[in-house]
Scaffold this motif. Structure first.
Motif, PDB file in Angstrom:
ATOM      1  N   HIS A 266       0.925  -1.236   0.211  1.00 43.01           N
ATOM      2  CA  HIS A 266       0.072   0.077   0.042  1.00 43.01           C
ATOM      3  C   HIS A 266       0.988   1.214   0.097  1.00 43.01           C
ATOM      4  CE1 HIS A 266      -2.663   3.151   1.637  1.00 43.01           C
ATOM      5  NE2 HIS A 266      -3.689   2.501   0.803  1.00 43.01           N
TER       6      HIS A 266
ATOM      7  N   TYR B  47       1.086   3.665   2.039  1.00 44.87           N
ATOM      8  CA  TYR B  47       1.480   3.993   3.261  1.00 44.87           C
ATOM      9  C   TYR B  47       2.565   3.065   3.825  1.00 44.87           C
ATOM     10  CZ  TYR B  47      -3.062   6.526   3.777  1.00 44.87           C
ATOM     11  OH  TYR B  47      -4.301   7.178   3.688  1.00 44.87           O
TER      12      TYR B  47
ATOM     13  N   ASP C 242      -3.171   2.278  -4.091  1.00 47.31           N
ATOM     14  CA  ASP C 242      -4.192   2.650  -3.189  1.00 47.31           C
ATOM     15  C   ASP C 242      -4.767   1.330  -2.765  1.00 47.31           C
ATOM     16  OD1 ASP C 242      -5.710   2.612  -5.408  1.00 47.31           O
ATOM     17  OD2 ASP C 242      -6.692   4.646  -4.839  1.00 47.31           O
TER      18      ASP C 242
ATOM     19  N   LEU D 102      -7.816   0.301  -3.967  1.00 46.95           N
ATOM     20  CA  LEU D 102      -8.490  -0.143  -5.052  1.00 46.95           C
ATOM     21  C   LEU D 102      -7.447  -0.665  -6.215  1.00 46.95           C
ATOM     22  CD1 LEU D 102     -11.102  -0.205  -6.940  1.00 46.95           C
ATOM     23  CD2 LEU D 102     -10.663   2.191  -7.752  1.00 46.95           C
TER      24      LEU D 102
ATOM     25  N   PHE E 174      -7.188  -6.237   6.296  1.00 48.24           N
ATOM     26  CA  PHE E 174      -8.456  -6.462   5.372  1.00 48.24           C
ATOM     27  C   PHE E 174      -8.009  -6.372   3.825  1.00 48.24           C
ATOM     28  CE2 PHE E 174      -7.745  -1.784   5.630  1.00 48.24           C
ATOM     29  CZ  PHE E 174      -8.142  -1.327   4.326  1.00 48.24           C
ATOM     30  N   MET E 175      -6.853  -5.690   3.607  1.00 50.26           N
ATOM     31  CA  MET E 175      -6.423  -5.858   2.260  1.00 50.26           C
ATOM     32  C   MET E 175      -5.781  -7.171   1.907  1.00 50.26           C
ATOM     33  SD  MET E 175      -3.925  -2.173   2.318  1.00 50.26           S
ATOM     34  CE  MET E 175      -4.844  -0.685   2.530  1.00 50.26           C
TER      35      MET E 175
ATOM     36  N   TYR F 197     -17.160  -0.130   2.818  1.00 50.86           N
ATOM     37  CA  TYR F 197     -15.956   0.462   2.340  1.00 50.86           C
ATOM     38  C   TYR F 197     -14.969  -0.970   2.685  1.00 50.86           C
ATOM     39  CZ  TYR F 197     -11.954   3.742   2.663  1.00 50.86           C
ATOM     40  OH  TYR F 197     -10.881   4.826   2.629  1.00 50.86           O
TER      41      TYR F 197
ATOM     42  N   HIS G 241      -7.079   9.626  10.140  1.00 49.52           N
ATOM     43  CA  HIS G 241      -7.388  10.992   9.288  1.00 49.52           C
ATOM     44  C   HIS G 241      -8.531  11.794  10.267  1.00 49.52           C
ATOM     45  CE1 HIS G 241      -5.956   8.377   5.931  1.00 49.52           C
ATOM     46  NE2 HIS G 241      -5.792   9.467   5.432  1.00 49.52           N
TER      47      HIS G 241
ATOM     48  N   HIS H 212      -7.168  13.432   2.219  1.00 42.26           N
ATOM     49  CA  HIS H 212      -8.110  12.220   2.051  1.00 42.26           C
ATOM     50  C   HIS H 212      -9.567  12.158   2.446  1.00 42.26           C
ATOM     51  CE1 HIS H 212      -9.162   7.917   2.192  1.00 42.26           C
ATOM     52  NE2 HIS H 212      -7.873   7.777   1.275  1.00 42.26           N
TER      53      HIS H 212
ATOM     54  N   THR I  22      -5.302   7.799  -1.938  1.00 45.38           N
ATOM     55  CA  THR I  22      -4.260   8.441  -2.040  1.00 45.38           C
ATOM     56  C   THR I  22      -3.611   8.356  -3.513  1.00 45.38           C
ATOM     57  OG1 THR I  22      -3.630   5.886  -1.589  1.00 45.38           O
ATOM     58  CG2 THR I  22      -3.619   7.508   0.242  1.00 45.38           C
TER      59      THR I  22
ATOM     60  N   MET J 263      -0.248   0.144   9.826  1.00 43.75           N
ATOM     61  CA  MET J 263       0.480   0.026   8.708  1.00 43.75           C
ATOM     62  C   MET J 263       2.287  -0.011   8.992  1.00 43.75           C
ATOM     63  SD  MET J 263      -1.200   0.239   5.626  1.00 43.75           S
ATOM     64  CE  MET J 263      -2.886   0.813   5.136  1.00 43.75           C
TER      65      MET J 263
HETATM   66  P1  13P Z   1      -6.739   4.632  -0.154  1.00 42.68           P
HETATM   67  O1  13P Z   1      -5.422   4.183  -0.284  1.00 42.68           O
HETATM   68  O2  13P Z   1      -7.368   3.570  -0.758  1.00 42.68           O
HETATM   69  O3  13P Z   1      -7.072   5.996  -0.388  1.00 42.68           O
HETATM   70  O4  13P Z   1      -6.863   4.326   1.439  1.00 42.68           O
HETATM   71  C1  13P Z   1      -6.588   4.777   2.354  1.00 42.68           C
HETATM   72  C2  13P Z   1      -6.578   4.060   3.685  1.00 42.68           C
HETATM   73  O5  13P Z   1      -6.558   4.597   4.762  1.00 42.68           O
HETATM   74  C3  13P Z   1      -6.137   2.740   3.682  1.00 42.68           C
HETATM   75  O6  13P Z   1      -6.175   2.063   4.856  1.00 42.68           O
END
Ligand code: 13P
Ligand code: SF4
Length: 327
Positions: free
Chosen positions: A47, A49, A64, A66, A87-88, A136, A198, A221, A238, A284
């Motif tokens: 990801h 992050y 990101d 998606l 979850f990813m 989500y 966030h 975001h 992102t 992360m």
């Molecule tokens: P995106 O990268 O899909 O914007 O998601 C941000 C996020 O917080 C993922 O945990």
């Protein structure tokens, strides 16, 4: 990537953010990970992050939420290491039931995913009969299994509009739901979840950034509270933030999101100054070179989804992936 890439080649990708003395402490893990990827026929999906040594040096596919879900569909490997959160990894497993999906640290959770259970979704459905449930992707597979369709912050508007319904249940992020509702005109029922990274940003933070860096462009975001999005210049996922910088070429930009974003994209845009007030995601940050190496060495921390949940959760993810999104 082949094993002919040397650690020195990889260092060139991160030398803008990692001093040589620090890289020297990473080389052993980086070389071991490259060797293990080849031995295990493994790919690393990371990801945005992730810290730069993961994002730029050892990852094969980055993006990101998606993009990672989309790319997971086409992965040609026996093993997927998901450098991100649980979850990813579950989503990657849903889309690759026959592959081994590993997560470097099983404790990599998410405050949004932890805010809601499958039982909560059933209760919402009972309270609002006939109203479609948009979930989500930052949720467990069990919650996805109770849903009609998934969304990410990068496609939420298109997903809601694709339903053609006057009212939707959009869970579990109350801020994302409020921000997206304003863009669609659809009535949105939500759940009191929030991203612990966030939700901490405030309009005062943005005012201070504008005072300290006059002329700065502020990209937020959509997991930020609506009052933060209101005082930003643009809100997007992102990947959409990166697209914005790529097309608009702001002289100075503040990415109101997790700290590694700016570190990872700064080199791509030498004409843009990245100002870096940010919040860290502790989940992360459980991903490290050492934890990735350990997962690949031992093939432990496998992520699985029970079959009865997987079929229904996969259907919600696949419905999302079938909706066309303008880039
Ligand atoms: P995106 O990268 O899909 O914007 O998601 C941000 C996020 O917080 C993922 O945990
Ligand atoms: Fe969850 Fe927020 Fe961390 Fe993303 S940044 S994993 S939404 S807590």
């Amino acid at each position: 990537m082949t094993t002919t890439v040397t650690a020195a080649d990889l260092y060139e990708r991160v030398s803008h953010v990692i001093p040589a003395i620090e890289w020297a402490t990473m080389v052993d893990d980086v070389e071991a990970i490259m060797r293990l990827k080849a031995e295990r026929n493994a790919v690393i999906l990371a990801h945005n992050y992730m810290t730069p040594e993961i994002f730029h040096a050892v990852a094969d596919i980055t993006g990101d939420s998606l993009a990672l879900a989309r790319e997971a569909v086409d992965v040609d490997a026996d093993v997927i290491v998901l450098a991100g959160v649980h979850f990813m990894a579950e989503t990657a497993k849903l889309l690759n039931p026959a592959k081994t999906v590993l997560i470097p640290d099983l404790r990599s959770g998410c405050s949004l995913a932890e805010s809601i259970t499958a039982e909560d979704v059933r209760a919402l459905r009972a309270k609002h009969p006939g109203v479609p449930v948009v979930t989500y992707v930052n949720t467990s597979a069990a919650v996805k299994a109770e849903s009609d369709i998934c969304c990410t912050s990068g496609n939420a508007v298109e997903i809601i509009e694709s339903l053609g319904a006057p009212k939707v249940i959009m869970i579990p992020d109350r801020f994302l739901a409020a921000n997206i509702a304003r863009k669609t005109g659809v009535e949105v029922i939500t759940h009191p979840g929030a991203c612990e990274v966030h939700e901490r940003f405030t309009p005062l933070d943005i005012a201070e950034i504008r005072t300290s860096w006059p002329g700065v462009t502020v990209l937020a975001h959509p997991e930020c509270p609506p009052e933060v999005v209101d005082v930003a210049d643009y809100a997007g996922s992102t990947a959409q933030m990166v697209n914005f910088v790529s097309t608009e070429h702001p002289a100075k930009v503040a990415l109101i999101t997790e700290c590694s974003m700016s570190d990872n994209v700064a080199q791509q845009f030498p004409g843009t100054e990245f100002v870096r007030p940010c919040n860290l995601c502790p989940h992360m940050k459980r991903n490290t070179l050492a934890s990735i190496r350990h997962a690949l060495e031992t093939l432990t921390n496998e992520v699985t989804v029970p079959a009865d949940v997987a079929d229904r959760a996969r259907a919600a993810v696949e419905r999302m992936l079938a909706v066309k999104v303008a880039k």
